[in-house]
Design an enzyme around this catalytic site. Structure first.
Site, PDB file in Angstrom:
ATOM      1  N   ARG A  23       0.841  -1.217   0.000  1.00 10.50           N
ATOM      2  CA  ARG A  23       0.000   0.000   0.000  1.00 10.50           C
ATOM      3  C   ARG A  23       0.871   1.259   0.000  1.00 10.50           C
ATOM      4  O   ARG A  23       0.443   2.329  -0.408  1.00 10.50           O
ATOM      5  CB  ARG A  23      -0.958  -0.021   1.195  1.00 10.50           C
ATOM      6  CG  ARG A  23      -1.890   1.188   1.256  1.00 10.50           C
ATOM      7  CD  ARG A  23      -3.169   0.959   2.056  1.00 10.50           C
ATOM      8  NE  ARG A  23      -2.932   0.273   3.308  1.00 10.50           N
ATOM      9  CZ  ARG A  23      -2.354   0.811   4.397  1.00 10.50           C
ATOM     10  NH1 ARG A  23      -1.996   2.082   4.381  1.00 10.50           N
ATOM     11  NH2 ARG A  23      -2.160   0.100   5.478  1.00 10.50           N
ATOM     12  N   TYR A  76     -18.753  11.480 -16.427  1.00  6.19           N
ATOM     13  CA  TYR A  76     -18.924  10.089 -16.029  1.00  6.19           C
ATOM     14  C   TYR A  76     -19.889  10.018 -14.840  1.00  6.19           C
ATOM     15  O   TYR A  76     -19.770  10.779 -13.884  1.00  6.19           O
ATOM     16  CB  TYR A  76     -17.561   9.502 -15.668  1.00  6.19           C
ATOM     17  CG  TYR A  76     -17.665   8.080 -15.214  1.00  6.19           C
ATOM     18  CD1 TYR A  76     -17.998   7.079 -16.113  1.00  6.19           C
ATOM     19  CD2 TYR A  76     -17.470   7.734 -13.890  1.00  6.19           C
ATOM     20  CE1 TYR A  76     -18.132   5.766 -15.693  1.00  6.19           C
ATOM     21  CE2 TYR A  76     -17.589   6.426 -13.466  1.00  6.19           C
ATOM     22  CZ  TYR A  76     -17.932   5.442 -14.373  1.00  6.19           C
ATOM     23  OH  TYR A  76     -18.065   4.149 -13.953  1.00  6.19           O
ATOM     24  N   ASP A 148     -10.160  14.721 -16.891  1.00  6.05           N
ATOM     25  CA  ASP A 148     -10.314  13.273 -17.074  1.00  6.05           C
ATOM     26  C   ASP A 148     -10.141  13.009 -18.565  1.00  6.05           C
ATOM     27  O   ASP A 148     -10.976  13.395 -19.391  1.00  6.05           O
ATOM     28  CB  ASP A 148     -11.693  12.821 -16.573  1.00  6.05           C
ATOM     29  CG  ASP A 148     -11.908  11.307 -16.711  1.00  6.05           C
ATOM     30  OD1 ASP A 148     -11.259  10.684 -17.578  1.00  6.05           O
ATOM     31  OD2 ASP A 148     -12.753  10.767 -15.970  1.00  6.05           O
ATOM     32  N   LYS A 173      -9.997   1.328 -19.051  1.00  2.00           N
ATOM     33  CA  LYS A 173     -10.507   1.488 -20.408  1.00  2.00           C
ATOM     34  C   LYS A 173      -9.375   1.263 -21.411  1.00  2.00           C
ATOM     35  O   LYS A 173      -8.800   0.188 -21.448  1.00  2.00           O
ATOM     36  CB  LYS A 173     -11.165   2.864 -20.545  1.00  2.00           C
ATOM     37  CG  LYS A 173     -12.143   3.197 -19.388  1.00  2.00           C
ATOM     38  CD  LYS A 173     -13.328   2.270 -19.334  1.00  2.00           C
ATOM     39  CE  LYS A 173     -14.178   2.412 -18.064  1.00  2.00           C
ATOM     40  NZ  LYS A 173     -14.579   3.741 -17.685  1.00  2.00           N
TER      41      LYS A 173
HETATM   42  C1  PLP Z   1     -15.058   4.380 -16.633  1.00  2.00           C
HETATM   43  C2  PLP Z   1     -14.748   5.811 -16.407  1.00  2.00           C
HETATM   44  C3  PLP Z   1     -14.403   6.268 -15.124  1.00  2.00           C
HETATM   45  C4  PLP Z   1     -14.387   5.365 -13.915  1.00  2.00           C
HETATM   46  O1  PLP Z   1     -13.389   4.405 -14.001  1.00  2.00           O
HETATM   47  P1  PLP Z   1     -13.435   2.990 -13.218  1.00  2.00           P
HETATM   48  O2  PLP Z   1     -12.108   2.413 -13.523  1.00  2.00           O
HETATM   49  O3  PLP Z   1     -14.595   2.221 -13.756  1.00  2.00           O
HETATM   50  O4  PLP Z   1     -13.630   3.309 -11.759  1.00  2.00           O
HETATM   51  C5  PLP Z   1     -14.075   7.609 -14.985  1.00  2.00           C
HETATM   52  N1  PLP Z   1     -14.105   8.450 -16.034  1.00  2.00           N
HETATM   53  C6  PLP Z   1     -14.451   8.047 -17.270  1.00  2.00           C
HETATM   54  C7  PLP Z   1     -14.464   9.032 -18.385  1.00  2.00           C
HETATM   55  C8  PLP Z   1     -14.790   6.725 -17.497  1.00  2.00           C
HETATM   56  O5  PLP Z   1     -15.151   6.337 -18.731  1.00  2.00           O
END
Ligand code: PLP
Length: 362
Positions: A23, A76, A148, A173
């Protein structure tokens, strides 16, 4: 200060600390963080167990009671719900703004504004935000900008080079790319990232598992090749959908018909693999696609090697996640209509994807 010969505390943890407890630091996770920082052109990165762990870590570490956050009105869903619920309960004021409307952003600043939080292209509607313009506005008001960049990936856009102070990724992703590991990251300056690592990694504990870091590193090695293929496939599918009589609208940053195509060309070196489309009767089409698609999966998530499609009815999103005022809702509906099919175009042969969509839509 603790006696370094026999003991140490979170305060002492830095680059020189040995790997004593995962951690606090792990060599596989470290390697991933260094590669991500190098790709994004930032000084440092810190990895998390998921994208949401990264986002909650960023917001809770950079904001405190009395602070004000400006956040995109379409983002999101998990991040939206966090900003609508947990942050106000913690004494943080949030203004949701259409960040593609720079006059509205400029009007939203208050003396207590500490952070502007953008997502570009925004999930799910693929509306873009001008990172450089937002960074200039934020800095002029003594605030910082977080972006993001999950949909864009560092292959398309490097927000830090355009002035963003923080870059956020859901590694789940495109960066992992194979739909088999969750992960998240925040990137930025050494000093800021060290603070976030200490506050959220060490104290909240949502760290990335070394095995997932290993899977994500394996995915990262092919990111440039995959993004090229995702973008080529997505353009072919977008052009097919634009020509299909049952499809009323297609939104893809790489199409000239995207309302912000100019900005997309300026800000994205690769238009990525995400597109949305609409049909006249969305719910009926969704049922058909869920039943009849043979190659494309009707499922959530995105950025994987296989194509995924999911229907997002506007009414549902507005009720559960977005909490927009009337003007924002009108602008959202003008951009996104009554519901969108979010299609994550995978790495399959584009002709197969087009044939699959055609047989299900016809
Ligand atoms: C999927 C997604 C998230 C969240 O990510 P996780 O790994 O599922 O927690 C945040 N921002 C965007 C743009 C996303 O597509």
């Amino acid at each position: 200060m603790t006696d370094p010969d026999i003991s140490f505390s979170a305060e002492d943890i830095g680059a020189e600390t040995p790997y004593v407890y995962t951690r606090w630091g792990n060599p596989t996770v470290d390697q991933l963080e260094r590669k991500l920082a190098s790709l994004e052109g930032t000084e440092a990165a810190v990895a998390f167990a998921s994208g949401m762990a990264a986002i909650s870590g960023l917001l809770l570490q950079t904001l405190q009671a009395g602070d004000h956050l400006i956040m995109s009105d379409a983002a999101y869903a998990g991040a939206s719900e966090l900003a609508n619920d947990l942050l106000p309960r913690s004494g943080i004021t949030v203004t949701r703004v259409n960040l593609s409307d720079l006059a509205a952003v400029a009007a939203a600043f208050r003396p207590a504004t500490r952070l502007v939080y953008a997502e570009t292209p925004a999930n799910p509607i693929l509306r873009l935000s001008d990172i450089q313009a937002l960074a200039d506005l934020a800095h002029a008001h003594g605030a910082r900008l977080a972006v993001d960049s999950t949909f864009a990936t560092p292959i398309a856009t490097r927000p830090a080079a355009l002035g963003a102070d923080f870059v956020v990724h859901s590694l789940t992703k495109y960066i992992c790319g194979h739909g088999d590991a969750l992960g998240g990251a925040i990137l930025g300056r050494h000093e800021d990232i060290a603070k976030i690592r200490q506050g959220t990694g060490i104290h909240f504990g949502g760290v990335l598992s070394p095995f997932n870091a290993w899977l994500i590193l394996r995915g990262l090695a092919t990111l440039p090749l995959r993004m090229r293929a995702h973008a080529e496939n997505a353009l072919a599918v977008a052009q097919f959908l634009e020509s299909h009589p049952k499809v009323t609208r297609v939104i893809y940053p790489g199409l000239e018909s995207h309302p912000q195509h100019e900005l997309a060309r300026r800000q994205m070196d690769n238009f990525s693999g995400m597109l949305t489309f609409q049909t006249k009767d969305g719910r009926e089409t969704a049922r058909k696609l869920a039943k009849q698609l043979e190659i494309i999966h009707y499922a959530v998530s995105l950025g994987h090697q296989r194509s995924l499609v999911f229907y997002l009815p506007t009414d549902d999103l507005l009720r559960t996640s977005f909490h927009m005022d009337a003007a924002q809702e009108a602008s959202y509906r003008q951009f996104a209509g009554d519901g969108v099919f979010r299609l994550s175009v995978g790495l399959e042969t584009p002709e197969d994807l087009i044939r699959d969509l055609k047989q299900a839509l016809d």
